[in-house]
Design a protein around this motif. Structure first.
Motif, PDB file in Angstrom:
ATOM      1  N   ASP A 158      31.033  38.274  33.976  1.00  0.00           N
ATOM      2  CA  ASP A 158      30.517  39.771  33.752  1.00  0.00           C
ATOM      3  C   ASP A 158      29.220  40.008  33.562  1.00  0.00           C
ATOM      4  O   ASP A 158      28.572  39.041  33.582  1.00  0.00           O
ATOM      5  N   VAL A 173      32.735  43.566  36.026  1.00  0.00           N
ATOM      6  CA  VAL A 173      33.581  42.535  36.043  1.00  0.00           C
ATOM      7  C   VAL A 173      33.522  41.639  37.242  1.00  0.00           C
ATOM      8  O   VAL A 173      33.796  42.463  38.083  1.00  0.00           O
ATOM      9  N   GLN A 200      34.129  39.661  40.599  1.00  0.00           N
ATOM     10  CA  GLN A 200      35.300  39.569  41.596  1.00  0.00           C
ATOM     11  C   GLN A 200      35.775  38.161  41.373  1.00  0.00           C
ATOM     12  O   GLN A 200      35.086  37.215  41.013  1.00  0.00           O
ATOM     13  N   ASP A 201      37.013  37.845  41.870  1.00  0.00           N
ATOM     14  CA  ASP A 201      37.713  36.693  41.792  1.00  0.00           C
ATOM     15  C   ASP A 201      37.320  35.632  42.901  1.00  0.00           C
ATOM     16  O   ASP A 201      37.969  35.106  43.666  1.00  0.00           O
ATOM     17  N   ARG A 212      36.064  47.674  39.336  1.00  0.00           N
ATOM     18  CA  ARG A 212      35.976  46.680  38.355  1.00  0.00           C
ATOM     19  C   ARG A 212      34.498  46.811  37.546  1.00  0.00           C
ATOM     20  O   ARG A 212      34.215  46.094  37.053  1.00  0.00           O
ATOM     21  N   ASN A 247      32.726  40.938  26.699  1.00  0.00           N
ATOM     22  CA  ASN A 247      33.490  40.138  26.680  1.00  0.00           C
ATOM     23  C   ASN A 247      34.209  39.751  25.613  1.00  0.00           C
ATOM     24  O   ASN A 247      35.265  39.577  25.164  1.00  0.00           O
ATOM     25  N   GLN A 249      43.626  36.695  31.015  1.00  0.00           N
ATOM     26  CA  GLN A 249      43.853  36.629  32.386  1.00  0.00           C
ATOM     27  C   GLN A 249      45.214  36.295  32.646  1.00  0.00           C
ATOM     28  O   GLN A 249      45.666  35.004  32.356  1.00  0.00           O
ATOM     29  N   THR A 264      46.800  42.679  33.354  1.00  0.00           N
ATOM     30  CA  THR A 264      46.261  42.939  34.729  1.00  0.00           C
ATOM     31  C   THR A 264      44.961  43.387  34.487  1.00  0.00           C
ATOM     32  O   THR A 264      44.289  43.664  33.744  1.00  0.00           O
ATOM     33  N   THR A 265      44.304  42.771  35.806  1.00  0.00           N
ATOM     34  CA  THR A 265      42.696  43.297  35.703  1.00  0.00           C
ATOM     35  C   THR A 265      42.533  44.853  35.657  1.00  0.00           C
ATOM     36  O   THR A 265      41.673  45.326  35.037  1.00  0.00           O
ATOM     37  N   ILE A 303      42.799  45.660  32.121  1.00  0.00           N
ATOM     38  CA  ILE A 303      41.789  45.478  31.427  1.00  0.00           C
ATOM     39  C   ILE A 303      40.544  46.570  31.684  1.00  0.00           C
ATOM     40  O   ILE A 303      39.816  46.922  30.763  1.00  0.00           O
ATOM     41  N   VAL A 304      40.206  46.886  32.971  1.00  0.00           N
ATOM     42  CA  VAL A 304      39.587  47.693  33.136  1.00  0.00           C
ATOM     43  C   VAL A 304      39.536  48.998  32.748  1.00  0.00           C
ATOM     44  O   VAL A 304      38.504  49.760  32.482  1.00  0.00           O
TER      45      VAL A 304
END
Length: 319
Positions: free
Chosen positions: A64, A78, A80-81, A97, A115, A265, A269-270, A273-274
């Motif tokens: 992040d 945050v 990206q994956d 995000r 975080n 995680q 879910t993302t 969290i967002v």
């Protein structure tokens, strides 16, 4: 651009040239990174040890950060994956995000606190329902995330917050952050169990950053001391600073209403969290949560990797 680059899981990242990423998706924007936190999760990702690691190299660490768009907008985002993290001069941000920050927000404070603060904030908002007037025990309360968890539990409605840890000086300082009581985890098992039972036998929620031996000590201590063993005890496992594994006697699951769950995680879910970010960032940006970061220039990333500040402070890499 320059970035912290991991080319081997056996070596720390190095400040090196790396191709500048390109924003190509509908929601993507390229930002200048202003601050990125060196969280324990970042370290484990950089050495390939995190459970989400897929072995991709080279990679840029960082999960992040805070950045500025070409239009001057300040964003917390945050990552990206992908293997392109936030410890770089530039990063591609997915606006889905990201969160716009108010003018005057300290990027370093947000990068340092989001975080570790998110760990307990999301746990208490998404994984368990902390009833108004309930009570929370924070295991590992003397660390950076634990100190924030003590404060966050109070802000989210806990009437009683207990902090547990080993460092006597940092334990005492938790009283100024809102802890109603502190418990030392130093000493023999019997003494530790007695102290935990007396202080926290009837708590509703345990936020656990330690796992390992402290968790093995605390679970039977709390259940044995509980006034009503059928009252639900939610044990939320977040970190494993004291060990990856525990031995869990089966009788503990029969002798009390013990509910063990994790927060991280995969368990949230993302999107979930967002959704929690705006309310948390407001607490950080306003100074409601006490934050004390250590800043190190990005070009000194190798030094940052071997620097071990006190556990109640967080390293933030800046341009």
């Amino acid at each position: 651009m320059h970035a912290a680059v991991v080319r081997s899981f056996d070596e720390p990242p190095r400040f090196d040239a790396f191709p500048t990423p390109v924003a190509s998706g509908e929601y993507e924007v390229l930002v200048d990174v202003l601050a990125a936190g060196l969280h324990p999760r970042v370290r484990s990702g950089a050495d390939g040890g995190h459970y989400t690691s897929d072995g991709t190299l080279p990679l840029i660490p960082g999960i992040d950060g805070v950045g500025r768009t070409p239009d001057g907008e300040l964003l917390y985002f945050v990552a990206q994956d992908t293997a392109l993290g936030t410890m770089a001069e530039k990063a591609v941000v997915d606006r889905r995000r990201a969160l716009a920050l108010p003018d005057g927000t300290d990027p370093v404070a947000v990068a340092a606190a989001m975080n570790p603060g998110m760990s307990s904030w999301v746990a208490l908002r998404r994984r368990v329902s902390l009833r108004p007037g309930g009570s929370v025990l924070v295991m590992g309360a003397t660390g950076n995330a634990g100190r924030l968890a003590v404060q966050i539990a109070g802000h989210l409605g806990a009437a009683r917050v207990i902090g547990a840890g080993r460092d006597a000086g940092r334990l005492a300082a938790l009283k100024d952050l809102g802890a109603d009581e502190v418990v030392s985890l130093d000493g023999d098992d019997e003494d530790v169990a007695r102290r935990l039972g007396q202080a926290a036998g009837d708590v509703d929620v345990v936020i656990d950053y330690l796992w390992g031996r402290p968790a093995q000590q605390a679970m039977p201590a709390l259940l044995t001391a509980r006034t009503d063993r059928s009252a639900a005890l939610f044990w939320v496992q977040i970190g494993s600073m004291a060990g990856q594994d525990i031995t869990l006697p089966s009788f503990l699951l029969r002798a009390g209403n013990l509910n063990i769950l994790g927060s991280g995680q995969g368990s949230v879910t993302t999107a979930g969290i967002v959704a929690e970010l705006p309310s948390l960032v407001e607490k950080i940006a306003s100074g409601t949560l006490a934050v004390d970061p250590v800043t190190i220039p990005l070009r000194q990333v190798e030094q940052a990797w071997v620097t071990r500040p006190t556990s109640d402070r967080r390293i933030v890499l800046v341009p």
